[in-house]
Scaffold this active site. Structure first.
Site, PDB file in Angstrom:
ATOM      1  CE  LYS A  13      -2.094  -1.166   3.861  1.00  0.00           C
ATOM      2  NZ  LYS A  13      -1.395  -2.447   4.141  1.00  0.00           N
ATOM      3  NE  ARG A  88      -4.894  -1.074   9.508  1.00  0.00           N
ATOM      4  CZ  ARG A  88      -3.759  -0.621   8.954  1.00  0.00           C
ATOM      5  NH1 ARG A  88      -3.687   0.604   8.505  1.00  0.00           N
ATOM      6  NH2 ARG A  88      -2.737  -1.396   8.871  1.00  0.00           N
ATOM      7  NE  ARG A 127       7.657  -2.426   6.293  1.00  0.00           N
ATOM      8  CZ  ARG A 127       6.338  -2.385   6.416  1.00  0.00           C
ATOM      9  NH1 ARG A 127       5.612  -1.844   5.460  1.00  0.00           N
ATOM     10  NH2 ARG A 127       5.739  -2.894   7.469  1.00  0.00           N
ATOM     11  NE  ARG A 160       5.943  -0.497  10.037  1.00  0.00           N
ATOM     12  CZ  ARG A 160       4.823  -0.488   9.320  1.00  0.00           C
ATOM     13  NH1 ARG A 160       4.777   0.162   8.170  1.00  0.00           N
ATOM     14  NH2 ARG A 160       3.759  -1.142   9.736  1.00  0.00           N
ATOM     15  NE  ARG A 171       1.733  -5.073  10.899  1.00  0.00           N
ATOM     16  CZ  ARG A 171       2.852  -4.945  10.162  1.00  0.00           C
ATOM     17  NH1 ARG A 171       3.972  -5.482  10.564  1.00  0.00           N
ATOM     18  NH2 ARG A 171       2.826  -4.265   9.047  1.00  0.00           N
TER      19      ARG A 171
HETATM   20  P1  AP5 Z   1       4.835  -1.568   1.880  1.00  0.00           P
HETATM   21  O1  AP5 Z   1       4.542  -0.743   0.675  1.00  0.00           O
HETATM   22  O2  AP5 Z   1       5.510  -0.912   3.029  1.00  0.00           O
HETATM   23  O3  AP5 Z   1       3.501  -2.336   2.342  1.00  0.00           O
HETATM   24  P2  AP5 Z   1       2.218  -1.826   3.124  1.00  0.00           P
HETATM   25  O4  AP5 Z   1       1.035  -2.509   2.526  1.00  0.00           O
HETATM   26  O5  AP5 Z   1       2.199  -0.332   3.184  1.00  0.00           O
HETATM   27  O6  AP5 Z   1       2.527  -2.494   4.517  1.00  0.00           O
HETATM   28  P3  AP5 Z   1       2.376  -1.955   6.000  1.00  0.00           P
HETATM   29  O7  AP5 Z   1       3.086  -2.966   6.844  1.00  0.00           O
HETATM   30  O8  AP5 Z   1       2.828  -0.526   6.104  1.00  0.00           O
HETATM   31  O9  AP5 Z   1       0.872  -2.055   6.207  1.00  0.00           O
HETATM   32  P4  AP5 Z   1       0.138  -2.121   7.531  1.00  0.00           P
HETATM   33  O10 AP5 Z   1      -1.228  -1.926   7.057  1.00  0.00           O
HETATM   34  O11 AP5 Z   1       0.364  -3.339   8.339  1.00  0.00           O
HETATM   35  O12 AP5 Z   1       0.856  -0.972   8.390  1.00  0.00           O
HETATM   36  P5  AP5 Z   1       0.470   0.540   8.681  1.00  0.00           P
HETATM   37  O13 AP5 Z   1       1.713   1.317   8.702  1.00  0.00           O
HETATM   38  O14 AP5 Z   1      -0.649   1.016   7.846  1.00  0.00           O
HETATM   39  O15 AP5 Z   1       5.691  -2.832   1.387  1.00  0.00           O
HETATM   40  C1  AP5 Z   1       6.170  -3.777   2.312  1.00  0.00           C
HETATM   41  C2  AP5 Z   1       7.567  -4.264   1.874  1.00  0.00           C
HETATM   42  O16 AP5 Z   1       7.447  -4.994   0.653  1.00  0.00           O
HETATM   43  C3  AP5 Z   1       8.568  -3.132   1.569  1.00  0.00           C
HETATM   44  O17 AP5 Z   1       9.849  -3.533   1.962  1.00  0.00           O
HETATM   45  C4  AP5 Z   1       8.501  -2.958   0.050  1.00  0.00           C
HETATM   46  O18 AP5 Z   1       9.729  -2.467  -0.492  1.00  0.00           O
HETATM   47  C5  AP5 Z   1       8.202  -4.380  -0.405  1.00  0.00           C
HETATM   48  N1  AP5 Z   1       7.355  -4.463  -1.592  1.00  0.00           N
HETATM   49  C6  AP5 Z   1       6.261  -3.705  -1.891  1.00  0.00           C
HETATM   50  N2  AP5 Z   1       5.721  -4.114  -3.049  1.00  0.00           N
HETATM   51  C7  AP5 Z   1       6.474  -5.175  -3.466  1.00  0.00           C
HETATM   52  C8  AP5 Z   1       6.417  -6.042  -4.600  1.00  0.00           C
HETATM   53  N3  AP5 Z   1       5.452  -5.917  -5.514  1.00  0.00           N
HETATM   54  N4  AP5 Z   1       7.340  -7.028  -4.702  1.00  0.00           N
HETATM   55  C9  AP5 Z   1       8.310  -7.177  -3.792  1.00  0.00           C
HETATM   56  N5  AP5 Z   1       8.445  -6.375  -2.708  1.00  0.00           N
HETATM   57  C10 AP5 Z   1       7.527  -5.401  -2.549  1.00  0.00           C
HETATM   58  O19 AP5 Z   1      -0.088   0.396  10.183  1.00  0.00           O
HETATM   59  C11 AP5 Z   1       0.765   0.048  11.247  1.00  0.00           C
HETATM   60  C12 AP5 Z   1      -0.054  -0.004  12.528  1.00  0.00           C
HETATM   61  O20 AP5 Z   1      -0.640   1.296  12.785  1.00  0.00           O
HETATM   62  C13 AP5 Z   1      -1.249  -0.965  12.498  1.00  0.00           C
HETATM   63  O21 AP5 Z   1      -0.869  -2.282  12.836  1.00  0.00           O
HETATM   64  C14 AP5 Z   1      -2.161  -0.320  13.569  1.00  0.00           C
HETATM   65  O22 AP5 Z   1      -1.717  -0.615  14.864  1.00  0.00           O
HETATM   66  C15 AP5 Z   1      -1.951   1.168  13.323  1.00  0.00           C
HETATM   67  N6  AP5 Z   1      -2.922   1.732  12.353  1.00  0.00           N
HETATM   68  C16 AP5 Z   1      -2.639   2.283  11.143  1.00  0.00           C
HETATM   69  N7  AP5 Z   1      -3.767   2.698  10.535  1.00  0.00           N
HETATM   70  C17 AP5 Z   1      -4.779   2.405  11.399  1.00  0.00           C
HETATM   71  C18 AP5 Z   1      -6.196   2.560  11.319  1.00  0.00           C
HETATM   72  N8  AP5 Z   1      -6.798   3.101  10.236  1.00  0.00           N
HETATM   73  N9  AP5 Z   1      -6.933   2.138  12.362  1.00  0.00           N
HETATM   74  C19 AP5 Z   1      -6.360   1.594  13.473  1.00  0.00           C
HETATM   75  N10 AP5 Z   1      -5.015   1.395  13.592  1.00  0.00           N
HETATM   76  C20 AP5 Z   1      -4.243   1.800  12.553  1.00  0.00           C
END
Ligand code: AP5
Length: 218
Positions: A13, A88, A127, A160, A171
């Site tokens: 994402k 979410r 990552r 992270r 997660r």
């Molecule tokens: P990346 O692009 O970083 O993936 P992502 O989908 O953004 O993954 P996240 O781990 O950031 O998502 P998340 O939803 O768990 O975390 P968030 O920060 O939102 O890619 C991942 C890796 O893969 C990278 O190394 C990249 O280079 C690689 N990659 C990407 N595409 C690739 C491909 N095609 N091929 C190969 N490699 C690839 O949330 C974190 C925490 O915050 C949550 O757990 C929760 O506690 C809280 N939170 C955030 N938003 C909310 C909400 N709305 N409500 C409640 N809690 C929330």
């Protein structure tokens, strides 16, 4: 243009939202990044959120919804945005629907990034993120040119806290129980398009752009 990106942890994402944000000149609003910034700055919200984030749980709806609503009022979001990681839960989606009504927004697109869980565990363990500009790297597929240093701003990279295998699996569980119901929620409203996120970053990006162009221009 208003876009919502939904997908499990590590689906890409953040990676895709950054590319789309640059291409269409709209801000990327990532609730995970916003929360990590609050944690880093040790704000009241950050202190409350940290305990949930470290365990891989969702931060309570009330905290995230008010943070997001405040962000949507900022000037750069007036012409469009890409939401990365929000909503979410169904409660967040309902709150967003109310907010969109208030802002007279009736056209938006939800893009689901669909991926295989085992691929993701490997991806997320590798990552690394720039501690200054937030650029996302991957030691296996998108490594920095110099070990542990950002190509763009030379700042050190970090891993992270929630990218440990046990937290990643938690997660995923949380995603399946709390966020996956949104697929049905937005499908019923006719707003959802699904893109396979198992290919290369470029292939996935092409597929997303095609879906966006069809929805907004075609
Ligand atoms: P990346 O692009 O970083 O993936 P992502 O989908 O953004 O993954 P996240 O781990 O950031 O998502 P998340 O939803 O768990 O975390 P968030 O920060 O939102 O890619 C991942 C890796 O893969 C990278 O190394 C990249 O280079 C690689 N990659 C990407 N595409 C690739 C491909 N095609 N091929 C190969 N490699 C690839 O949330 C974190 C925490 O915050 C949550 O757990 C929760 O506690 C809280 N939170 C955030 N938003 C909310 C909400 N709305 N409500 C409640 N809690 C929330």
């Amino acid at each position: 243009m208003r876009l919502l990106l939904i997908g499990p942890p590590g689906a890409g994402k953040g990676t895709q939202a950054t590319i789309i944000s640059k291409k269409y000149g709209i801000p990327q609003i990532a609730t995970g990044d916003m929360l990590r910034e609050e944690v880093k700055n040790k704000t009241e919200l950050g202190m409350k959120a940290k305990a949930y984030m470290d365990k891989g749980e969702l931060v309570p709806d009330s905290l995230v919804i008010s943070m997001l609503e405040k962000r949507l009022k900022e000037k750069d979001a007036s012409k469009g945005f890409i939401l990365d990681g929000f909503p979410r839960t169904v409660a967040q989606a309902d709150a967003l629907a109310d907010k969109f009504k208030e802002m007279h927004i009736d056209k938006f697109l939800v893009i689901e990034l669909k991926v295989d869980e085992e691929n993701i565990i490997k991806r997320l363990s590798a990552r690394r993120v720039c501690s200054s500009c937030g650029k996302i790297y991957n030691l296996l597929t998108e490594p920095p040119k110099k070990d542990n240093v950002c190509d763009d701003c030379n700042a050190p990279l970090y891993q992270r806290d929630d990218d440990k295998e046990s937290t990643i699996r938690e997660r995923f569980k949380v995603y399946n129980s709390k966020t996956a119901p949104l697929i049905d929620y937005y499908t019923k409203k006719g707003m959802l398009k699904t893109v396979s996120a198992d290919g290369s970053i470029e292939e996935i990006n092409k597929a997303i752009i095609a879906v966006i162009d069809k929805a907004f221009n075609g």
